[in-house]
Design an enzyme around this catalytic site. Structure first.
Site, PDB file in Angstrom:
ATOM      1  CB  CYS A  71      27.399   2.915  13.630  1.00  0.00           C
ATOM      2  SG  CYS A  71      28.351   4.465  12.986  1.00  0.00           S
ATOM      3  NE  ARG A  90      25.626   9.128  12.880  1.00  0.00           N
ATOM      4  CZ  ARG A  90      26.493   7.506  13.647  1.00  0.00           C
ATOM      5  NH1 ARG A  90      25.728   6.902  12.218  1.00  0.00           N
ATOM      6  NH2 ARG A  90      27.357   7.835  14.568  1.00  0.00           N
TER       7      ARG A  90
END
Lengths: 222, 72
Positions: free
Chosen positions: A57, A134
């Protein structure tokens, strides 16, 4: 593997649809309270990440921040989201700036009650019931959902592809064309196929386009 | 609130926005003048209106008396 009930399933996996208005929301973010409505007139990339202070991330946040100036030139804003608190978000973006020397210039939604994650179908129970996957939602300047990308927890997204996607969509809107596989700006575009026999006959005689056959024609953009 | 601190004072971005609406301006005009993204201007304006520091008149925003006092 733990079974997910039908109710849990329906609450977690509702997907919005391309070509329809994006679900409206109001959110607590690192830039204050924001509504989706606030972005009318701009394109928007709404994206989710599984968790703050995690390595993949972090690379994605850096990537998004690096393409943010280019996106702004294209009248496109960025808005992140995870199921973390706003305090966690603030601590994390400060950490990225201090340790990795990248300022995070876009707001990040703190979706603690999973309201927005649920509206947009960001949670994939097969991967995690408590983190968003995601996801990327491209919303145009009229707040219509134009594209979606879903990536798993393990795999960071491609910023080049996200940028290319915005360029392709905006090119299609501006010129009334489609874009072929692997299209990049400057390359030939697809002319929409003719819908009648008469138009098909005209198309194959049109010197302004390059046709492999009546339905498969490209042209350069002026 | 994002624009009004716990002690009642304004954040720099809120001050800048309120200072720009001596004459009524639309959100687009404010964004252009401050070189700020439109979404951020709309978000701050909403908070300023809710706090009674600005008011919307025909899609433009101007300071209220309370807003002027806050800036002084």
């Amino acid at each position: 593997m733990e079974q997910v009930s039908a109710t849990q399933e329906s609450n977690m996996a509702r997907l919005p649809r391309l070509g329809e208005p994006a679900p409206q929301f109001e959110a607590v973010t690192t830039h204050g309270d924001i509504k989706l409505d606030d972005f009318k007139g701009s394109w928007l990339i709404l994206f989710s990440h599984p968790a703050d202070f995690t390595p993949v991330c972090t690379t994605e946040f850096i990537g998004f921040a690096q393409i943010h100036p280019k996106l702004r030139e294209m009248n496109c804003e960025l808005l992140g989201l995870s199921i973390d608190s706003v305090y966690s978000h603030i601590a994390w973006v400060r950490n990225i700036e201090q340790k990795l020397k990248q300022k995070i210039t876009f707001p990040v939604i703190a979706d603690l009650n999973k309201d927005i994650a649920t509206k947009f179908g960001m949670i994939m129970p097969g991967e995690s019931k408590t983190e968003t996957s995601r996801c990327v939602f491209v919303i145009d300047d009229k707040q219509i959902l134009r594209a979606m990308i879903y990536y798993p927890l393990t795999t960071g997204r491609s910023m080049d592809e996200i940028l290319r996607l915005i360029q392709a969509l905006q090119t299609s809107d501006k010129h009334g064309v489609a874009t072929p596989a692997n299209w990049k700006p400057g390359e030939k575009v697809i002319v929409p196929p003719p819908k009648t026999q008469e138009m098909a006959e005209e198309r194959v005689r049109d010197d302004n386009v390059e046709c492999k056959d009546w339905y498969f024609c490209k042209r350069k953009l002026q | 609130m994002a624009c009004i601190k716990p002690d009642g004072s304004l954040t720099p971005s809120a001050k800048a926005l309120l200072s720009s609406i001596g004459e009524p301006l639309s959100p687009e005009e404010i964004a252009a003048q401050l070189n700020q993204p439109l979404f951020k201007v709309r978000s701050i304006l909403r908070e300023m209106v809710n706090a009674g520091l600005a008011v919307a008149v025909d899609e433009k925003y101007r300071l209220t008396a309370k807003g002027k006092e806050k800036l002084s």
